[in-house]
Design a protein around this motif. Structure first.
Motif, short mmCIF file in Angstrom:
data_model
loop_
_atom_site.label_atom_id
_atom_site.label_comp_id
_atom_site.label_asym_id
_atom_site.label_seq_id
_atom_site.Cartn_x
_atom_site.Cartn_y
_atom_site.Cartn_z
N HIS A 72 0.85 -1.19 0.00
CA HIS A 72 0.00 0.00 0.00
C HIS A 72 0.87 1.23 0.00
O HIS A 72 2.09 1.15 0.22
CB HIS A 72 -1.02 -0.01 1.15
N GLU A 73 0.25 2.35 -0.26
CA GLU A 73 0.99 3.60 -0.40
C GLU A 73 1.68 3.96 0.90
O GLU A 73 1.10 3.85 1.98
CB GLU A 73 -0.03 4.68 -0.78
N ARG A 410 -2.72 -2.29 4.81
CA ARG A 410 -3.84 -1.39 5.13
C ARG A 410 -4.64 -1.09 3.89
O ARG A 410 -4.11 -0.99 2.79
CB ARG A 410 -3.31 -0.04 5.68
N GLN A 411 -5.94 -0.90 4.07
CA GLN A 411 -6.76 -0.40 2.97
C GLN A 411 -7.52 0.87 3.38
O GLN A 411 -8.06 1.56 2.53
CB GLN A 411 -7.72 -1.45 2.46
N LEU A 412 -7.56 1.17 4.67
CA LEU A 412 -8.22 2.40 5.13
C LEU A 412 -7.21 3.20 5.94
O LEU A 412 -6.44 2.64 6.72
CB LEU A 412 -9.39 2.09 6.06
N SER A 413 -7.24 4.52 5.79
CA SER A 413 -6.38 5.36 6.62
C SER A 413 -6.85 5.28 8.07
O SER A 413 -7.99 4.88 8.35
CB SER A 413 -6.42 6.80 6.13
N ARG A 414 -5.98 5.69 8.97
CA ARG A 414 -6.36 5.65 10.39
C ARG A 414 -7.56 6.55 10.66
O ARG A 414 -8.46 6.20 11.42
CB ARG A 414 -5.17 6.08 11.24
N ARG A 415 -7.57 7.71 10.03
CA ARG A 415 -8.69 8.64 10.26
C ARG A 415 -10.00 8.07 9.70
O ARG A 415 -11.04 8.18 10.33
CB ARG A 415 -8.39 10.02 9.64
N LYS A 418 -11.21 5.41 12.02
CA LYS A 418 -11.79 5.99 13.23
C LYS A 418 -13.21 6.49 12.98
O LYS A 418 -14.10 6.35 13.82
CB LYS A 418 -10.92 7.15 13.74
N GLU A 447 -8.56 2.41 15.00
CA GLU A 447 -7.55 2.56 13.93
C GLU A 447 -7.08 1.22 13.39
O GLU A 447 -6.67 1.11 12.25
CB GLU A 447 -6.35 3.34 14.47
N HIS B 8 -4.60 10.00 3.98
CA HIS B 8 -3.41 9.26 3.55
C HIS B 8 -3.53 7.85 4.11
O HIS B 8 -3.73 7.67 5.30
CB HIS B 8 -2.13 9.93 4.03
N ILE B 9 -3.37 6.86 3.22
CA ILE B 9 -3.74 5.49 3.58
C ILE B 9 -2.99 4.95 4.80
O ILE B 9 -3.59 4.35 5.67
CB ILE B 9 -3.58 4.54 2.36
N ALA B 10 -1.69 5.16 4.86
CA ALA B 10 -0.94 4.51 5.94
C ALA B 10 -0.66 5.45 7.09
O ALA B 10 -0.48 5.04 8.21
CB ALA B 10 0.39 3.98 5.42
N ASP B 11 -0.60 6.70 6.78
CA ASP B 11 -0.06 7.64 7.75
C ASP B 11 -1.03 8.79 7.95
O ASP B 11 -2.21 8.65 7.74
CB ASP B 11 1.32 8.09 7.27
N GLU B 109 -1.34 9.78 19.68
CA GLU B 109 -0.69 9.09 18.55
C GLU B 109 0.82 9.19 18.73
O GLU B 109 1.32 10.23 19.15
CB GLU B 109 -1.03 9.77 17.20
#
Lengths: 483, 137
Positions: A72-73, A410-415, A418, A447, B8-11, B109
């Motif tokens: 993933h990115e 991952r396929q979903l960002s943490r935000r 959430k 997350e 942003h997917i990972a971060d 975080e």
């Protein structure tokens, strides 16, 4: 240059795809994607393949830049990326290893079965949460002095043996036996050491965890026997890395390289790929510091194992038996290895960022009972799904510089996770499915919710079908401890 | 807009804006602090630690990332979130800053690193300075 689309990608085999060197003028080698056609459509959605193309511009890169099916990115390198550069004058890029140097996974096996622990899961998860410090900015049970820190950085997991936290026998079950000999504490800044003094034996936060699981399915009986795994057996998985010390080593040396690469006439499409020749002063200093941080990480996971064993003993007493280390493997690291590049074997600097070494049978570093099987590969899924134990296979040397995936991806960002996850409800739902979660915050649960991750089964099936590693066992979670 | 979160997917990525370079630095620090502990600086009434840092870099973008990285490292070591900053020297390539911090118990975080990826300080259509900053979590 535009986004990579399917028209730019050629099929080499059912599980290997290529963006040819002609896609962009600055590419030095092709970019290759290890993935099934169905998952390729998914991967194209983010910018990870453009990031992979950027990786192909690294000076001295050999054969191809690669991504695994959990790609993933990221930033600079995509997560799930592998790049090998010529030794000793090719590039070394801290961005190709990541900020969490030697983030990795280990698996401990027990003599208990699922039915033995069912009535103890709640106290076990609480005891593990108490014994294993987790969470943001929290220190550990011990604080190192300066001289001890230098020993940890130089000797890695060996330090734990010398201090009585582990048995010497255990070292052979760790990648590189828990110690990279090139480590030099003098190349690690005082700031990095300051960040590491109180963090040994801590898991931190984010996607790091301790998980109690059971073996739900065996796919390869011979390999499972060799690894000491059987159906319904209780195992404990640890996922963490070099904590603040490693983050600071990466920060320090990326900063040095952003400036230094101008002296070597290196221009790159992304500063986060900053690199210098491995043989340069800056390159050697980074590698020595990275090895020291990797040693810290192995020591950290070893200390966490000691804490887990204490918790285990508190809950089960003598009838719990000993927790044995099955294997410990890094997935954010650079190693000097020999691989077939063109006609013959060549020494290369293999960067693995979110990728696991997966060497096949006959690799002499392995303990003798694994020698005919291949190196164990541990693939964590998410807290509500499953994880896998695999065995590295010879084909990985031909296709992926001896590497495979490192997780679900991952396929979903943490935000986004959430926003879309009701964490208290998720915790309750998991509890109803028999999975206990002990976490520092509901934010952390949201997350890392299963919905935030790709289907680990598909990732692992791709790896298995491509022949770079084979499935040995599937693990299902019973208790998850995280920051 | 002082700053906003962008997907942003990972971060975690911030788009930060300031009318001057100094304001961009201050706003970026506010954004970072709110990632570390949301709203912490809004209620701070005392400072427990003071540090002075000096950062020099080849460009203003690198200067910003290096400044934030230095503050982040001190935040971790001193267990203080630096809510207030005073620049005793400020140019495009060098800053000297006094940081005033308040002790905290734990982060929301844990930021592993502040990346140069997609960071580029430039003027936007409004004539303000802006940049993206991607944080590795």
């Amino acid at each position: 240059m535009g986004k990579v689309t399917k028209e730019h990608i050629n099929k080499l085999t059912d599980y290997l795809w290529e963006i040819p060197k002609t896609f962009r003028e600055d590419m030095r080698v092709p970019a290759r994607i290890l993935v099934s056609e169905k998952n390729l459509d998914h991967i194209i959605e983010d910018r990870s393949l453009n990031q992979l193309v950027n990786v192909t511009t690294l000076p001295g890169i050999r054969k191809a830049a690669l991504v695994m099916p959990d790609v993933h990115e990221g930033y600079g390198f995509p997560i799930g990326g592998v790049a090998a550069t010529a030794y000793p004058h090719g590039a070394i890029s801290p961005g190709g290893i990541g900020y969490d140097i030697n983030c990795g996974v280990r698996l401990l096996t027990s003599k208990l079965n699922k039915e033995d622990v069912e009535d103890h899961l709640e106290p076990l998860s609480k005891e593990l949460y108490t014994q294993v410090p987790s969470g943001m900015g929290k220190g550990g049970q011990i604080r190192l002095f300066a001289a001890q820190m230098d020993k940890v950085l130089s000797t890695g997991a060996e330090w734990c043996v010398q201090q009585g936290y582990a048995a010497e026998e255990e070292l052979k079950y760790i990648e590189s036996h828990g110690k990279l000999k090139w480590a030099d504490p003098k190349c690690v800044s005082q700031m990095a050491k300051n960040r590491g003094f109180d963090q040994l034996g801590t898991i931190g936060s984010g996607n790091h965890f301790v998980e109690v699981s059971f073996v739900d399915e065996i796919y390869d009986r011979e390999a499972a026997n060799a690894f000491g795994l059987h159906k319904n057996q209780i195992v404990v998985m640890v996922h963490t890395g070099s904590r603040g010390l490693g983050h600071q080593v990466a920060t320090d040396h990326i900063r040095i390289m952003v400036t230094a690469m101008r002296n070597y006439d290196i221009t790159l499409p992304d500063r986060e790929l900053a690199c210098v020749p491995f043989s340069s002063e800056e390159g050697k200093n980074y590698f020595k510091a990275m090895c020291a941080a990797a040693n810290y990480a192995w020591c950290n996971r070893q200390m966490i194992s000691w804490e887990i064993r204490n918790a285990w003993e508190t809950v089960f007493g003598e009838k719990g038996g000993q927790l044995k280390l099955m294997y410990d493997i890094a997935h954010n690291i650079a190693k000097i290895e020999a691989h077939t590049v063109k006609a013959g074997q060549e020494k290369v600097i293999v960067h693995r960022k979110g990728a696991t070494r997966s060497f096949g049978p006959g690799f002499k570093e392995l303990p003798k009972e694994y020698l005919n099987i291949g190196q164990p590969v541990i693939i964590p899924g998410s807290m509500g799904t499953c994880s896998y134990v695999m065995a590295g296979a010879a084909k990985s040397h031909d296709l992926t510089f001896g590497s495979c995936c490192h997780g679900a991806g991952r396929q979903l960002s943490r935000r986004a996770a959430k926003k879309s996850v009701n964490a208290p409800l998720l915790k309750q739902q998991l509890r109803e499915r028999g999975i206990f979660i002990e976490a520092g915050s509901f934010r952390g649960i949201a997350e890392e919710a299963p919905i935030a991750y790709k289907d680990v089964n598909r990732v692992v099936d791709t790896v298995h079908s491509s022949g770079i590693a084979k499935k040995v066992a599937q693990l299902k979670p019973l208790a998850v401890i995280k920051g | 807009m002082i700053y906003e979160f962008v997907p942003h997917i990972a971060d975690l990525a911030l788009k930060v804006e300031g009318t001057t370079l100094k304001e961009l630095f201050v706003n970026s620090l506010k954004g970072m602090n709110n990632i570390l502990k949301d709203g912490f600086c809004d209620s701070v009434q005392r400072f427990d630690s003071q540090m002075t840092i000096e950062i020099a870099s080849e460009s203003r973008t690198e200067l910003l990332i290096n400044f934030l990285s230095e503050v982040l490292a001190l935040t971790n070591v001193q267990k203080s979130i630096y809510c207030r900053v005073y620049f005793s020297y400020f140019s495009d390539k060098r800053v000297v800053a006094q940081l005033f911090g308040t002790w905290f118990c734990c982060f929301d975080e844990d930021i592993k690193g502040i990346t140069y990826h997609e960071a580029h300080v430039r003027k936007n259509k409004k004539g303000n300075l802006e940049t993206y900053i991607i944080f590795d979590l």
